[in-house]
Design a protein around this motif. Structure first.
Motif, PDB file in Angstrom:
ATOM      1  N   THR A  96       0.804  -1.220   0.000  1.00  0.00           N
ATOM      2  CA  THR A  96       0.000   0.000   0.000  1.00  0.00           C
ATOM      3  C   THR A  96       0.838   1.271   0.000  1.00  0.00           C
ATOM      4  O   THR A  96       1.964   1.315   0.484  1.00  0.00           O
ATOM      5  N   VAL A  97       0.244   2.330  -0.568  1.00  0.00           N
ATOM      6  CA  VAL A  97       0.776   3.695  -0.575  1.00  0.00           C
ATOM      7  C   VAL A  97       2.233   3.718  -1.038  1.00  0.00           C
ATOM      8  O   VAL A  97       3.108   4.315  -0.404  1.00  0.00           O
ATOM      9  N   GLN A  98       2.479   3.074  -2.193  1.00  0.00           N
ATOM     10  CA  GLN A  98       3.825   3.046  -2.759  1.00  0.00           C
ATOM     11  C   GLN A  98       3.847   3.762  -4.107  1.00  0.00           C
ATOM     12  O   GLN A  98       2.955   3.567  -4.940  1.00  0.00           O
ATOM     13  N   PRO A  99       4.853   4.620  -4.358  1.00  0.00           N
ATOM     14  CA  PRO A  99       4.943   5.299  -5.654  1.00  0.00           C
ATOM     15  C   PRO A  99       5.397   4.344  -6.751  1.00  0.00           C
ATOM     16  O   PRO A  99       6.379   3.609  -6.578  1.00  0.00           O
ATOM     17  N   VAL A 100       4.686   4.349  -7.850  1.00  0.00           N
ATOM     18  CA  VAL A 100       4.992   3.485  -8.984  1.00  0.00           C
ATOM     19  C   VAL A 100       4.964   4.336 -10.256  1.00  0.00           C
ATOM     20  O   VAL A 100       4.051   5.145 -10.437  1.00  0.00           O
ATOM     21  N   GLN A 101       5.941   4.160 -11.124  1.00  0.00           N
ATOM     22  CA  GLN A 101       6.008   4.942 -12.360  1.00  0.00           C
ATOM     23  C   GLN A 101       5.244   4.257 -13.493  1.00  0.00           C
ATOM     24  O   GLN A 101       5.343   3.047 -13.675  1.00  0.00           O
ATOM     25  N   LEU A 102       4.484   5.058 -14.240  1.00  0.00           N
ATOM     26  CA  LEU A 102       3.878   4.583 -15.476  1.00  0.00           C
ATOM     27  C   LEU A 102       4.824   4.936 -16.613  1.00  0.00           C
ATOM     28  O   LEU A 102       5.236   6.092 -16.753  1.00  0.00           O
ATOM     29  N   GLN A 103       5.194   3.929 -17.421  1.00  0.00           N
ATOM     30  CA  GLN A 103       6.133   4.140 -18.522  1.00  0.00           C
ATOM     31  C   GLN A 103       5.519   3.670 -19.832  1.00  0.00           C
ATOM     32  O   GLN A 103       4.584   2.873 -19.857  1.00  0.00           O
ATOM     33  N   PHE A 104       6.080   4.183 -20.946  1.00  0.00           N
ATOM     34  CA  PHE A 104       5.554   3.852 -22.276  1.00  0.00           C
ATOM     35  C   PHE A 104       6.708   3.549 -23.227  1.00  0.00           C
ATOM     36  O   PHE A 104       7.769   4.177 -23.164  1.00  0.00           O
ATOM     37  N   ARG A 105       6.477   2.563 -24.103  1.00  0.00           N
ATOM     38  CA  ARG A 105       7.448   2.224 -25.156  1.00  0.00           C
ATOM     39  C   ARG A 105       6.732   2.170 -26.489  1.00  0.00           C
ATOM     40  O   ARG A 105       5.745   1.436 -26.643  1.00  0.00           O
ATOM     41  N   LYS A 106       7.196   2.963 -27.444  1.00  0.00           N
ATOM     42  CA  LYS A 106       6.604   2.918 -28.779  1.00  0.00           C
ATOM     43  C   LYS A 106       6.803   1.543 -29.403  1.00  0.00           C
ATOM     44  O   LYS A 106       7.786   0.852 -29.112  1.00  0.00           O
ATOM     45  N   LYS A 107       5.885   1.182 -30.280  1.00  0.00           N
ATOM     46  CA  LYS A 107       5.961  -0.105 -30.963  1.00  0.00           C
ATOM     47  C   LYS A 107       7.276  -0.251 -31.712  1.00  0.00           C
ATOM     48  O   LYS A 107       7.841  -1.353 -31.802  1.00  0.00           O
ATOM     49  N   THR A 108       7.805   0.865 -32.212  1.00  0.00           N
ATOM     50  CA  THR A 108       9.026   0.848 -33.018  1.00  0.00           C
ATOM     51  C   THR A 108      10.297   0.973 -32.180  1.00  0.00           C
ATOM     52  O   THR A 108      11.402   0.983 -32.730  1.00  0.00           O
ATOM     53  N   SER A 109      10.160   1.067 -30.866  1.00  0.00           N
ATOM     54  CA  SER A 109      11.318   1.271 -29.994  1.00  0.00           C
ATOM     55  C   SER A 109      11.587   0.034 -29.140  1.00  0.00           C
ATOM     56  O   SER A 109      10.684  -0.747 -28.840  1.00  0.00           O
TER      57      SER A 109
ATOM     58  N   SER B 108      10.367   4.873 -22.269  1.00  0.00           N
ATOM     59  CA  SER B 108      10.675   6.268 -21.978  1.00  0.00           C
ATOM     60  C   SER B 108      10.764   6.464 -20.471  1.00  0.00           C
ATOM     61  O   SER B 108      10.501   5.548 -19.689  1.00  0.00           O
ATOM     62  N   GLY B 109      11.121   7.667 -20.055  1.00  0.00           N
ATOM     63  CA  GLY B 109      11.058   7.995 -18.636  1.00  0.00           C
ATOM     64  C   GLY B 109       9.625   7.954 -18.158  1.00  0.00           C
ATOM     65  O   GLY B 109       8.700   7.645 -18.907  1.00  0.00           O
ATOM     66  N   SER B 110       9.424   8.293 -16.930  1.00  0.00           N
ATOM     67  CA  SER B 110       8.096   8.201 -16.334  1.00  0.00           C
ATOM     68  C   SER B 110       7.111   9.179 -16.977  1.00  0.00           C
ATOM     69  O   SER B 110       7.392  10.367 -17.113  1.00  0.00           O
TER      70      SER B 110
ATOM     71  N   THR C 134      -4.169   8.314 -19.325  1.00  0.00           N
ATOM     72  CA  THR C 134      -3.256   9.036 -20.201  1.00  0.00           C
ATOM     73  C   THR C 134      -3.894   9.122 -21.578  1.00  0.00           C
ATOM     74  O   THR C 134      -4.939   8.501 -21.823  1.00  0.00           O
ATOM     75  N   THR C 135      -3.294   9.880 -22.465  1.00  0.00           N
ATOM     76  CA  THR C 135      -3.874  10.089 -23.804  1.00  0.00           C
ATOM     77  C   THR C 135      -3.217   9.182 -24.834  1.00  0.00           C
ATOM     78  O   THR C 135      -1.988   9.049 -24.862  1.00  0.00           O
ATOM     79  N   ALA C 136      -4.030   8.575 -25.689  1.00  0.00           N
ATOM     80  CA  ALA C 136      -3.519   7.713 -26.754  1.00  0.00           C
ATOM     81  C   ALA C 136      -2.882   8.551 -27.847  1.00  0.00           C
ATOM     82  O   ALA C 136      -3.509   9.481 -28.364  1.00  0.00           O
ATOM     83  N   THR C 137      -1.635   8.225 -28.193  1.00  0.00           N
ATOM     84  CA  THR C 137      -0.950   8.969 -29.256  1.00  0.00           C
ATOM     85  C   THR C 137      -0.458   8.046 -30.371  1.00  0.00           C
ATOM     86  O   THR C 137      -0.741   8.268 -31.541  1.00  0.00           O
TER      87      THR C 137
ATOM     88  N   ARG D  83       3.609   0.071 -19.170  1.00  0.00           N
ATOM     89  CA  ARG D  83       3.965  -0.771 -18.029  1.00  0.00           C
ATOM     90  C   ARG D  83       4.103   0.079 -16.770  1.00  0.00           C
ATOM     91  O   ARG D  83       4.341   1.288 -16.835  1.00  0.00           O
ATOM     92  N   TYR D  84       3.961  -0.574 -15.619  1.00  0.00           N
ATOM     93  CA  TYR D  84       4.267   0.050 -14.338  1.00  0.00           C
ATOM     94  C   TYR D  84       5.654  -0.409 -13.895  1.00  0.00           C
ATOM     95  O   TYR D  84       6.057  -1.560 -14.149  1.00  0.00           O
ATOM     96  N   ASN D  85       6.375   0.493 -13.224  1.00  0.00           N
ATOM     97  CA  ASN D  85       7.734   0.219 -12.774  1.00  0.00           C
ATOM     98  C   ASN D  85       7.879   0.657 -11.317  1.00  0.00           C
ATOM     99  O   ASN D  85       7.756   1.841 -10.999  1.00  0.00           O
TER     100      ASN D  85
END
Length: 260
Positions: free
Chosen positions: A194-207, A211-213, A229-232, A238-240
């Protein structure tokens, strides 16, 4: 805890050894015997799940001009071994290390130890542990170290992620959920962290790299995560979790989202 009794027996036996070394005393050096290069679990934190016993190896080098007679190590949790609240005695009939002669003055010594959830592992002893060690030369010199090495014993963590909807139109909102859990050694199950900070990260299909958080989200009272978040572009979310002293870092397997 029953391991307290086991430790007491082991240390009592040690005190009655041929050297009559005071068991619970602070560091002592008599003569030229030396202990060095203590390595626990290959230098990695000891991570233990909810139920399975974890067997680890502790190795160290012993030197004495007369040659090495014997050595022993004990693992413990606490300020010092006398006031420890848990620990582990080496596997084997006498608890002593197996020492291999390297030269006339040097031996490499090893022991294995069992760490068992619900026995010598309960939630309150997660975190920093220590190695108590003693070694003797063939001339009756000896050295004793109350903290020959510090190491971490951690509760295994797990992390999930789910991004939806899939597929999604570009510019629309994506909801990303997940759960951070860790081993509960008291119950033999996994429970939300509980109450733990977790980063949301994204990786492009081509990468090939994330990326950073994008943002940091805290788990709720059940260990759950939820954010938007917004779809681009097409890619993986993933969560980290960076980890704590009692719980190792963990990354969720990325969840792919097709952006149309």
């Amino acid at each position: 805890m029953r391991m307290r009794a086991t430790l007491g027996v082991a240390l009592g036996a040690l005190a009655l050894s041929a050297l009559a070394v005071p068991a619970a005393q602070a560091d002592e050096v008599h003569g030229d015997t030396a202990i060095s290069n203590v390595v626990v679990n290959g230098g990695k934190p000891v991570v233990v799940g909810a139920t399975a016993t974890k067997t680890i190896t502790v190795s160290f080098t012993v030197k004495d001009a007369s040659g090495v007679d014997w050595a022993q190590a004990i693992l413990y949790h606490g300020t010092d071994i006398e006031s420890s609240d848990s620990g582990a005695v080496a596997n084997g009939s006498d608890g002593r290390a197996t020492c291999t002669v390297v030269s006339a003055t040097t031996s490499t010594c090893k022991s294995t130890f069992d760490l068992e959830p619900g026995s010598n592992l309960v939630n309150s002893v997660a975190g920093g542990w220590k190695v108590w060690a003693i070694a003797a030369g063939k001339d009756a010199d000896y050295t004793q170290k109350d903290n020959a090495k510090s190491f971490q014993v951690q509760r295994l963590s797990k992390l999930t992620v789910n991004a939806s909807p899939e597929p999604v139109k570009k510019g629309k909102t994506i909801t990303v959920t997940g759960t951070l859990t860790r081993a509960n050694w008291d119950t033999g199950k996994y429970a939300g962290y509980t109450v733990q900070p977790v980063q949301l990260q994204f990786r492009k299909k081509t990468s090939a790299t994330y990326s950073g958080s994008i943002k940091t989200v805290k788990t709720d009272s059940a260990g759950n995560l939820k954010t938007t978040t917004t779809a681009t572009v097409d890619g993986y979310f993933r969560y980290n979790f960076a980890g704590t002293s009692t719980t190792p870092a963990v990354k969720a397997t990325g969840d792919y989202v097709d952006v149309q």
